[in-house]
Design an enzyme around this catalytic site. Sequence first.
Site, PDB file in Angstrom:
ATOM      1  N   HIS A   1      43.229  33.307 -15.947  1.00  0.00           N
ATOM      2  CA  HIS A   1      42.584  32.342 -16.857  1.00  0.00           C
ATOM      3  C   HIS A   1      41.213  32.877 -17.293  1.00  0.00           C
ATOM      4  CE1 HIS A   1      41.274  28.029 -17.848  1.00  0.00           C
ATOM      5  NE2 HIS A   1      40.128  28.677 -17.796  1.00  0.00           N
ATOM      6  N   GLU A   2      40.436  33.392 -16.338  1.00  0.00           N
ATOM      7  CA  GLU A   2      39.089  33.899 -16.667  1.00  0.00           C
ATOM      8  C   GLU A   2      39.177  35.171 -17.511  1.00  0.00           C
ATOM      9  OE1 GLU A   2      36.971  31.834 -16.175  1.00  0.00           O
ATOM     10  OE2 GLU A   2      37.925  30.665 -14.587  1.00  0.00           O
TER      11      GLU A   2
ATOM     12  N   GLY B   1      35.928  28.618 -11.563  1.00  0.00           N
ATOM     13  CA  GLY B   1      35.732  29.917 -12.204  1.00  0.00           C
ATOM     14  C   GLY B   1      34.886  29.747 -13.451  1.00  0.00           C
TER      15      GLY B   1
ATOM     16  N   CYS C   1      39.959  23.568 -18.019  1.00  0.00           N
ATOM     17  CA  CYS C   1      38.957  24.559 -18.437  1.00  0.00           C
ATOM     18  C   CYS C   1      37.664  23.835 -18.736  1.00  0.00           C
ATOM     19  CB  CYS C   1      39.443  25.311 -19.679  1.00  0.00           C
ATOM     20  SG  CYS C   1      38.277  26.561 -20.248  1.00  0.00           S
ATOM     21  N   LEU C   2      36.552  24.384 -18.260  1.00  0.00           N
ATOM     22  CA  LEU C   2      35.251  23.744 -18.500  1.00  0.00           C
ATOM     23  C   LEU C   2      34.909  23.740 -19.992  1.00  0.00           C
ATOM     24  CD1 LEU C   2      33.313  25.230 -15.449  1.00  0.00           C
ATOM     25  CD2 LEU C   2      34.232  22.909 -15.703  1.00  0.00           C
TER      26      LEU C   2
ATOM     27  N   HIS D   1      39.566  34.507 -21.090  1.00  0.00           N
ATOM     28  CA  HIS D   1      38.302  34.189 -21.772  1.00  0.00           C
ATOM     29  C   HIS D   1      37.631  35.459 -22.296  1.00  0.00           C
ATOM     30  CE1 HIS D   1      37.716  29.896 -21.258  1.00  0.00           C
ATOM     31  NE2 HIS D   1      37.903  29.940 -19.937  1.00  0.00           N
TER      32      HIS D   1
ATOM     33  N   GLN E   1      31.610  31.863 -21.747  1.00  0.00           N
ATOM     34  CA  GLN E   1      31.526  30.390 -21.771  1.00  0.00           C
ATOM     35  C   GLN E   1      30.069  29.902 -21.765  1.00  0.00           C
ATOM     36  OE1 GLN E   1      34.536  30.012 -18.386  1.00  0.00           O
ATOM     37  NE2 GLN E   1      34.933  28.134 -19.522  1.00  0.00           N
TER      38      GLN E   1
HETATM   39  O1  GNR Z   1      37.564  24.821 -12.929  1.00  0.00           O
HETATM   40  C1  GNR Z   1      38.594  25.331 -13.382  1.00  0.00           C
HETATM   41  N1  GNR Z   1      39.793  24.990 -12.851  1.00  0.00           N
HETATM   42  C2  GNR Z   1      40.976  25.658 -13.133  1.00  0.00           C
HETATM   43  C3  GNR Z   1      42.163  25.075 -12.728  1.00  0.00           C
HETATM   44  C4  GNR Z   1      43.351  25.714 -12.963  1.00  0.00           C
HETATM   45  C5  GNR Z   1      43.381  26.939 -13.582  1.00  0.00           C
HETATM   46  C6  GNR Z   1      42.199  27.528 -14.001  1.00  0.00           C
HETATM   47  C7  GNR Z   1      41.004  26.893 -13.772  1.00  0.00           C
HETATM   48  S1  GNR Z   1      39.526  27.653 -14.254  1.00  0.00           S
HETATM   49  C8  GNR Z   1      38.518  26.263 -14.529  1.00  0.00           C
HETATM   50  C9  GNR Z   1      37.097  26.695 -14.845  1.00  0.00           C
HETATM   51  C10 GNR Z   1      37.102  27.435 -16.166  1.00  0.00           C
HETATM   52  O2  GNR Z   1      37.228  26.907 -17.233  1.00  0.00           O
HETATM   53  N2  GNR Z   1      37.015  28.723 -16.119  1.00  0.00           N
HETATM   54  O3  GNR Z   1      37.068  29.457 -17.247  1.00  0.00           O
HETATM   55 NI    NI Z   2      38.232  28.267 -18.646  1.00  0.00          NI
END
Ligand code: GNR
Ligand code: NI
Length: 184
Positions: free
Chosen positions: A149-150, A46, A107-108, A153, A51
């Site tokens: 999660h997204e 995601g 998270c990236l 952000h 980001q």
């Molecule tokens: O790549 C991602 N893996 C992930 C694993 C578990 C819960 C959420 C994520 S999202 C993350 C990519 C990211 O940082 N998206 O904002």
């Molecule tokens: Ni993230």
Amino acid sequence: MAILPIIEAPDARLRTISKPVETLTDDHRTLIADMFETMYDAPGIGLAAVQVGVAERILVIDLQRPKEPVTEDSDPETIEYVREPRVFINPEIIWASDELSVYSEGCLSVPEQFADVDRPARVRARWMDEAGVVQEAEMDGLLATCLQHEMDHLNGVLFIDHLSKLKRDMVLKKLEKARRAKAA
Ligand code: GNR
Ligand code: NI
């Protein structure tokens, strides 16, 4: 198409509250294509526009599940993944289950750090797709976790904000240490 630099914590830009998209333009469509390219390259499942420095309420998801069950004998080079790119513009959660599920999130923007986060196990969401059409669906599993999660952000929230201060500070310290080791 372009791979965009991903902003990493602790950077104040990740705390920005993203603005709703009023009118979808070709610039948005280019951004979305670049976001997919950036996410696949990372690789991640995601990515939110903020980001990559664009504070608009746009996010992309592709869970990239293996086509065949992965076993001990699978060659990592030849595993094929189902591509299911999803675009969410101005997403809203209109219902969330009381039942929670826990997932070890990454998270990236907090590279190579993982921690368990509890979130509603199922959510019903409404959003606009790339064609400007309003969509609504109920989700569960990793898709529900990833969407939440997204969407965090878009509100300037990182997964580490769901941890205790002690754990959050530990993750940020490890991130700083890994960065110093890389630079050396
Ligand atoms: O790549 C991602 N893996 C992930 C694993 C578990 C819960 C959420 C994520 S999202 C993350 C990519 C990211 O940082 N998206 O904002
Ligand atoms: Ni993230």
